[in-house]
Design a protein around this motif. Structure first.
Motif, PDB file in Angstrom:
ATOM      1  N   GLU A   1     -34.049   2.977  30.276  1.00 29.01           N
ATOM      2  CA  GLU A   1     -32.976   2.351  29.488  1.00 29.01           C
ATOM      3  C   GLU A   1     -33.093   2.745  28.014  1.00 29.01           C
TER       4      GLU A   1
ATOM      5  N   PHE B   1     -33.183   3.526  34.508  1.00 30.79           N
ATOM      6  CA  PHE B   1     -32.055   2.635  34.189  1.00 30.79           C
ATOM      7  C   PHE B   1     -31.179   3.159  33.046  1.00 30.79           C
TER       8      PHE B   1
ATOM      9  N   VAL C   1     -28.774   5.284  45.348  1.00 31.81           N
ATOM     10  CA  VAL C   1     -28.780   4.197  44.365  1.00 31.81           C
ATOM     11  C   VAL C   1     -27.733   4.419  43.276  1.00 31.81           C
TER      12      VAL C   1
ATOM     13  N   ILE D   1     -22.848   3.525  41.649  1.00 34.31           N
ATOM     14  CA  ILE D   1     -22.619   3.124  40.246  1.00 34.31           C
ATOM     15  C   ILE D   1     -21.674   4.119  39.583  1.00 34.31           C
TER      16      ILE D   1
ATOM     17  N   PHE E   1     -18.154   3.643  40.775  1.00 33.71           N
ATOM     18  CA  PHE E   1     -17.452   2.486  40.202  1.00 33.71           C
ATOM     19  C   PHE E   1     -17.137   2.684  38.723  1.00 33.71           C
ATOM     20  N   PHE E   2     -18.127   3.138  37.953  1.00 29.95           N
ATOM     21  CA  PHE E   2     -17.979   3.139  36.498  1.00 29.95           C
ATOM     22  C   PHE E   2     -17.442   4.455  35.929  1.00 29.95           C
TER      23      PHE E   2
ATOM     24  N   PRO F   1     -29.430  -4.516  34.583  1.00 35.53           N
ATOM     25  CA  PRO F   1     -30.560  -4.237  35.490  1.00 35.53           C
ATOM     26  C   PRO F   1     -31.913  -4.279  34.768  1.00 35.53           C
TER      27      PRO F   1
ATOM     28  N   ASP G   1     -15.904  -8.538  40.548  1.00 35.63           N
ATOM     29  CA  ASP G   1     -16.711  -7.437  41.083  1.00 35.63           C
ATOM     30  C   ASP G   1     -18.159  -7.431  40.579  1.00 35.63           C
TER      31      ASP G   1
ATOM     32  N   VAL H   1     -21.123  -5.076  42.249  1.00 36.97           N
ATOM     33  CA  VAL H   1     -21.700  -3.923  41.558  1.00 36.97           C
ATOM     34  C   VAL H   1     -23.209  -4.085  41.343  1.00 36.97           C
ATOM     35  N   PHE H   2     -23.614  -5.260  40.869  1.00 36.35           N
ATOM     36  CA  PHE H   2     -25.022  -5.413  40.493  1.00 36.35           C
ATOM     37  C   PHE H   2     -25.910  -5.958  41.608  1.00 36.35           C
TER      38      PHE H   2
ATOM     39  N   ILE I   1     -28.023  -3.198  43.182  1.00 36.39           N
ATOM     40  CA  ILE I   1     -29.056  -2.701  42.268  1.00 36.39           C
ATOM     41  C   ILE I   1     -30.234  -3.671  42.255  1.00 36.39           C
TER      42      ILE I   1
END
Lengths: 312, 312
Positions: free
Chosen positions: A39, A69, A98, A102, A105-106, B72, B94, B98-99, B102
């Motif tokens: 992240e 992340f 995994v 994502i 969707f994004f 996350p 949603d 979505v999460f 994860i």
């Protein structure tokens, strides 16, 4: 030509206000290979003024959040920046499972393609190559499937000595062969040894990234003699039992691997937040392996072109 | 008792080296309500010394990555820190879809429960309340379902004047009723007006978060008279067409909403990275609404307990 590693994040699972989770970029002649993507990686890339467009390959060691992340944010940003070139992501087999949803969707409207490449974490194999560099996986021993990555420059062609070529009147069509190391043989049978016509190229440089892993001598043949080794050191020896239990390493163990593999320099990182004074990691490692250095966010380790014996 | 907003990130979709994507925390008497959770939120919480254990409620405005990609990492870290208390996440329908996967993959061993609460983004409704505060959704107009959140302190009970109670020999059992505003009636029928026995409590404070949204007067009745309004201002008026097209607002439009809603103060944020000088946002807004301020990462806006007319 540059061959350097910049540390974007070097903390273990719990980031602090000074240290981000794991991410690094290897600069090979201004092409950047991203290794792990914790992240905040995209912010760290900006802070370190690394051009996003120069990244086309991302290597993920394992699917713990502190190593991946940052992917969704980075991939979204690349899309918003108008990227059209493919992006290649190498990682354990679940990586696409995994992150695929994502992305779906994004990042529906992205103009570039993300290509996932599944890496077998059980054996060392060539996972990528181009004209300058080869990347091999390094099987690691962690709680989940994990691998490190070995980046190895390809041997460059020998450098021609222009004056010698002129002196011996070498025809131009011979130059590619001479660069490859052949002796010149003239039409009358005269042989000019290659060593008179060329100088050796700079030694091929190499970098090995090994995180996360418990102490494992199985990696030694793969990383043998590399110029620079990053090996995780989550704990000091006072917590060797805990390191073993959590499939991590101590600074001393990282240094033992470095020593046994005959590497030139060792970088330590992935420090547990329980330790306030990271210099203890360097001290513990240096008792076993003198050339031990501490990773810190924003630090760059250069391997000069002149070869393996130079300082950085 | 504290009622303050700390800006953890205030940039639009592309974070810079100084500005993180959207996240804020509202401090209500040392309980923290997280509003949006862009990438890097957990690091920003650490930098701002906000105790993770004090966060139990997260409000997500919409499912664009710059408002939720920090989830996350934050949820994993809470698990690693040994959290056992439930964490409640409010967001568009949603959010769990979505999460959830994860969490299922990365946070298998967590000792706490994440409870997702679906918020209807088409109407304003009470989504949370406790003894101090009520939280209402604010329907926003964006490219995807989105809502803001209105935090409103509950009216506190009146403060008793101890000396008056002693003077009139008020029995203890009457105190709860007097705090609620009742006059005291003695056994012989004597009436002591409540105004002699109590002082009014501090005015209830309120904060409205509105991001991302295009200009929409439909939100005015919901945010009417709030003490503090955060309204996105992605663009300046020079790009009003672009704002409209991308369902964002200009600084002037944010100020017009603030003025028409009669709010006390306006905070601007979510700046597009195309603008280097954010002070232009303040200037543009201040032409319409004097009390306009710029959000910057790490800044805290306090609403003092004394009421709505105090400075912060």
């Amino acid at each position: 030509m540059r061959f350097s590693v910049t540390i974007l994040g070097c903390n273990s699972a719990l980031p602090t206000s000074e240290r981000n989770p794991t991410a690094q970029v290897l600069n090979v002649s201004e092409r950047f290979f991203l290794v792990d993507c914790g992240e905040g990686t995209q912010m760290q890339l900006r802070k370190n003024k690394i051009r996003f467009t120069r990244i086309s390959h991302v290597f993920i060691s394992h699917l713990h959040g502190d190593h991946c992340f940052g992917l969704p944010g980075l991939l979204s940003t690349l899309g918003l920046l108008g990227r059209t070139a493919d992006l290649h992501i190498y990682g354990p087999s679940d990586t696409e499972k995994v992150f695929g949803p994502i992305l779906a969707f994004f990042c529906r409207d992205m103009k570039y393609k993300v290509c996932f490449h599944s890496v077998d974490t059980d054996k060392s194999e060539l996972v990528y190559e181009d004209k300058r560099v080869e990347v091999f996986s390094i099987p690691l021993t962690h709680r989940i499937p994990a691998c490190g990555y070995l980046f190895r420059e390809k041997e460059a062609e020998r450098h021609i000595i222009r004056e010698s070529l002129d002196f011996y009147n070498i025809p131009v069509k011979w130059i590619p062969l001479i660069k490859k190391g052949l002796d010149y043989v003239s039409e009358d049978g005269t042989v000019i040894p290659n060593s008179v016509l060329t100088k050796p190229s700079a030694k091929a440089r190499s970098y090995a990234f090994c995180s996360d892993t418990k102490y494992s001598e199985a990696i030694i043949p793969v990383i043998k003699d590399v110029d620079l080794l990053y090996h995780e050191a989550t704990f000091l020896s006072d917590n060797e039992g805990l390191a073993d239990m959590t499939f991590h390493s101590t600074a001393r163990q990282a240094a033992e691997i470095a020593k046994k593999a005959g590497v030139k320099k060792l970088i330590l990182g992935h420090y547990s937040t329980r330790y306030k004074n990271t210099d203890l990691f360097r001290k513990e490692a240096a008792e076993v392996f003198q050339e031990s250095y501490l990773a810190e966010d924003g630090m760059t380790f250069d391997i000069p072109n002149s070869g393996r014996d130079s300082e950085f």
